[in-house]
Design a protein around this motif. Sequence first.
Motif, mmCIF file in Angstrom:
data_model
loop_
_atom_site.group_PDB
_atom_site.id
_atom_site.type_symbol
_atom_site.label_atom_id
_atom_site.label_comp_id
_atom_site.label_asym_id
_atom_site.label_seq_id
_atom_site.Cartn_x
_atom_site.Cartn_y
_atom_site.Cartn_z
ATOM 1 N N ALA A 150 14.910 -2.955 1.877
ATOM 2 C CA ALA A 150 14.676 -1.545 1.543
ATOM 3 C C ALA A 150 15.992 -0.992 1.019
ATOM 4 C CB ALA A 150 14.214 -0.766 2.766
ATOM 5 N N PRO A 151 15.929 -0.015 0.127
ATOM 6 C CA PRO A 151 17.167 0.595 -0.373
ATOM 7 C C PRO A 151 17.942 1.243 0.781
ATOM 8 C CG PRO A 151 15.244 1.327 -1.641
ATOM 9 C CD PRO A 151 14.721 0.576 -0.462
ATOM 10 N N PRO A 152 19.272 1.384 0.646
ATOM 11 C CA PRO A 152 20.117 1.905 1.733
ATOM 12 C C PRO A 152 19.626 3.231 2.324
ATOM 13 C CG PRO A 152 21.465 1.158 -0.111
ATOM 14 C CD PRO A 152 20.044 1.024 -0.539
ATOM 15 N N ARG A 153 19.147 4.128 1.459
ATOM 16 C CA ARG A 153 18.700 5.437 1.938
ATOM 17 C C ARG A 153 17.494 5.291 2.881
ATOM 18 N NH1 ARG A 153 14.683 7.959 -0.017
ATOM 19 N NH2 ARG A 153 14.672 6.580 -1.817
ATOM 20 N N VAL A 154 16.578 4.374 2.497
ATOM 21 C CA VAL A 154 15.382 4.134 3.319
ATOM 22 C C VAL A 154 15.779 3.512 4.655
ATOM 23 C CG1 VAL A 154 13.215 2.845 3.445
ATOM 24 C CG2 VAL A 154 13.890 3.919 1.288
ATOM 25 N N LEU A 155 16.722 2.570 4.607
ATOM 26 C CA LEU A 155 17.188 1.927 5.838
ATOM 27 C C LEU A 155 17.790 2.953 6.787
ATOM 28 C CD1 LEU A 155 18.946 -1.388 4.727
ATOM 29 C CD2 LEU A 155 16.856 -1.144 6.069
ATOM 30 N N LEU B 57 0.823 -1.214 0.000
ATOM 31 C CA LEU B 57 0.000 0.000 0.000
ATOM 32 C C LEU B 57 0.853 1.259 0.000
ATOM 33 C CD1 LEU B 57 -2.888 -0.335 2.625
ATOM 34 C CD2 LEU B 57 -3.105 0.599 0.343
ATOM 35 N N GLY B 58 2.114 1.120 0.425
ATOM 36 C CA GLY B 58 2.980 2.287 0.517
ATOM 37 C C GLY B 58 2.812 3.035 1.836
ATOM 38 N N LEU B 59 2.107 2.449 2.798
ATOM 39 C CA LEU B 59 1.969 3.098 4.105
ATOM 40 C C LEU B 59 3.211 2.872 4.951
ATOM 41 C CD1 LEU B 59 -1.789 2.486 5.022
ATOM 42 C CD2 LEU B 59 -0.694 4.630 4.365
ATOM 43 N N LEU B 60 3.976 1.835 4.618
ATOM 44 C CA LEU B 60 5.288 1.607 5.234
ATOM 45 C C LEU B 60 6.295 1.416 4.097
ATOM 46 C CD1 LEU B 60 4.394 -0.897 8.134
ATOM 47 C CD2 LEU B 60 5.019 1.515 8.359
ATOM 48 N N PRO B 61 7.542 1.830 4.319
ATOM 49 C CA PRO B 61 8.536 1.726 3.243
ATOM 50 C C PRO B 61 9.151 0.324 3.151
ATOM 51 C CG PRO B 61 9.505 2.777 5.154
ATOM 52 C CD PRO B 61 8.067 2.498 5.513
ATOM 53 N N GLY B 62 9.617 -0.038 1.947
ATOM 54 C CA GLY B 62 10.319 -1.305 1.770
ATOM 55 C C GLY B 62 9.465 -2.350 1.086
ATOM 56 N N ALA B 63 10.001 -3.575 1.040
ATOM 57 C CA ALA B 63 9.307 -4.684 0.381
ATOM 58 C C ALA B 63 9.792 -5.984 1.005
ATOM 59 C CB ALA B 63 9.602 -4.679 -1.119
ATOM 60 N N MET B 64 9.036 -7.067 0.757
ATOM 61 C CA MET B 64 9.425 -8.378 1.282
ATOM 62 C C MET B 64 9.943 -9.265 0.164
ATOM 63 S SD MET B 64 9.157 -8.663 4.476
ATOM 64 C CE MET B 64 8.417 -7.720 5.834
ATOM 65 N N LEU B 65 11.041 -9.940 0.459
ATOM 66 C CA LEU B 65 11.568 -10.955 -0.448
ATOM 67 C C LEU B 65 11.324 -12.314 0.186
ATOM 68 C CD1 LEU B 65 15.027 -9.302 -1.200
ATOM 69 C CD2 LEU B 65 13.043 -9.367 -2.716
ATOM 70 N N ARG B 66 11.476 -13.355 -0.627
ATOM 71 C CA ARG B 66 11.375 -14.719 -0.113
ATOM 72 C C ARG B 66 12.440 -14.926 0.973
ATOM 73 N NH1 ARG B 66 7.991 -18.687 -3.195
ATOM 74 N NH2 ARG B 66 6.641 -17.227 -2.105
ATOM 75 N N ASP C 57 19.316 -5.745 8.219
ATOM 76 C CA ASP C 57 19.461 -5.219 9.581
ATOM 77 C C ASP C 57 18.596 -5.974 10.600
ATOM 78 O OD1 ASP C 57 21.178 -3.441 8.436
ATOM 79 O OD2 ASP C 57 19.858 -1.699 8.601
ATOM 80 N N SER C 58 18.259 -7.228 10.292
ATOM 81 C CA SER C 58 17.461 -8.080 11.197
ATOM 82 C C SER C 58 16.104 -7.464 11.548
ATOM 83 C CB SER C 58 18.231 -8.363 12.490
ATOM 84 O OG SER C 58 19.352 -9.160 12.235
ATOM 85 N N ILE C 59 15.560 -6.692 10.627
ATOM 86 C CA ILE C 59 14.316 -5.979 10.910
ATOM 87 C C ILE C 59 13.109 -6.929 10.952
ATOM 88 C CG2 ILE C 59 12.643 -4.363 9.885
ATOM 89 C CD1 ILE C 59 15.091 -2.643 9.081
ATOM 90 N N PHE D 159 13.777 -9.354 -10.673
ATOM 91 C CA PHE D 159 14.400 -8.579 -9.603
ATOM 92 C C PHE D 159 15.421 -7.614 -10.175
ATOM 93 C CE2 PHE D 159 13.225 -12.238 -6.762
ATOM 94 C CZ PHE D 159 12.387 -11.505 -5.959
ATOM 95 N N LYS D 160 15.524 -6.454 -9.556
ATOM 96 C CA LYS D 160 16.585 -5.518 -9.918
ATOM 97 C C LYS D 160 17.935 -6.198 -9.675
ATOM 98 C CE LYS D 160 14.340 -1.175 -8.712
ATOM 99 N NZ LYS D 160 14.262 -0.111 -7.719
ATOM 100 N N ASP D 161 18.958 -5.738 -10.390
ATOM 101 C CA ASP D 161 20.277 -6.347 -10.235
ATOM 102 C C ASP D 161 20.794 -6.211 -8.801
ATOM 103 O OD1 ASP D 161 20.107 -6.968 -12.867
ATOM 104 O OD2 ASP D 161 21.203 -5.182 -13.554
ATOM 105 N N SER D 162 20.359 -5.144 -8.112
ATOM 106 C CA SER D 162 20.856 -4.905 -6.755
ATOM 107 C C SER D 162 20.166 -5.778 -5.709
ATOM 108 C CB SER D 162 20.651 -3.434 -6.403
ATOM 109 O OG SER D 162 19.276 -3.097 -6.555
ATOM 110 N N VAL D 163 19.127 -6.528 -6.128
ATOM 111 C CA VAL D 163 18.382 -7.349 -5.172
ATOM 112 C C VAL D 163 18.767 -8.820 -5.351
ATOM 113 C CG1 VAL D 163 16.073 -8.116 -4.489
ATOM 114 C CG2 VAL D 163 16.449 -5.745 -5.127
ATOM 115 N N LEU D 164 19.057 -9.470 -4.230
ATOM 116 C CA LEU D 164 19.395 -10.891 -4.269
ATOM 117 C C LEU D 164 18.211 -11.714 -4.763
ATOM 118 C CD1 LEU D 164 21.393 -11.884 -1.072
ATOM 119 C CD2 LEU D 164 21.955 -12.441 -3.436
#
Lengths: 247, 82
Positions: free
Chosen positions: A149-154, A95-104, A185-187, B9-14
């Motif tokens: 999340a991208p480094p800037r967001v982290l 939804l974009g209410l929190l930043p970032g995304a989930m990977l497997r 970052d173990s979030i 996936f973007k290249d920067s994402v595992l």
Amino acid sequence: MKFGVVQFPGSNCDFDTFHVLRDVMKRPTVMLWHKDHDLQGVDCVVLPGGFSYGDYLRSGAIARFSPLMQEVKAFARRGGRLLGICNGFQILLELGLLPGAMLRNKNLKFLCQHVHIRVENARTDFTRAARKGQILRVPIAHFDGNYFAPPRVLRDLETNGQVVFRYCDADGNVTPEANVNGSLDSIAGIRNAAGNVLGLMPHPERASEALLGSEDGRTIFESLILSLEKRTPAGRPAAGKKARHDR
Amino acid sequence: MKVRVLVSFKDSVLDPQGQTVKNALHTMGYAAVTDVRQGKVFELELVGATRKQAEALVPEIARRVLANPIIEKFDWEILKGR
């Protein structure tokens, strides 16, 4: 105060969450159907765990289009308290209410086990009944919980105290081994910058009764009740009048 | 018109799934494979869209729904039609 639990097709922790809020925390609680447009005057919306829409496309990606979610979005923008547990967290990210995304998960396994999480910020509406550094034992049950999340967001998350929970071992050490899903970052849980929206992967509703092996999860619901009923935790001085959501 | 959208996936994402496939290929002796990235394919049937309209529409759909721009990129092509 009144809680509302949103039900999507594929939600499976909706009744557990409802039960804990109504029968354990003893607060009025209603179920909110995802196709409705009315939040029924609730003070806090909980997006429960499960597999909304079968996790099709991406976890949480379809649920964000539900009619009720447009109301939930507006509710959150007005400062309403919003808690996303597991799939609920994934929906908040989509939804974009929190930043970032989930990977497997890093080991490509569905993880269903008890973990320990450390309270990184106890000055939030979701953790004010806890102590900073307190270790909670709560279960996880997910395939996609590898927070990215991208480094800037982290950096922003860390600077603003938005990282609320981190995976740790039983002694509270944040180690690579304790970070079971590989989250950056173990979030394990974050909140938004305004402080009224929190998402976490572990299931506090599955750890709110001694019968189930842990009551540690209750502290999150207790905190919400304290914030919304404007009370302070026992043995702690009143916070005084501070900025909204007590940053 | 039929278009194909490729999300990966973007290249920067595992990409742990891609890594696992790569390891399997190595186990089978395909030493020439140095990397595998896994993605998703969507085929969309568009009614009454010109090529110019598709060029605006498809990337918008990919950005808003098919891909999560935080972790994924996309590519697309027209398979059939003008």
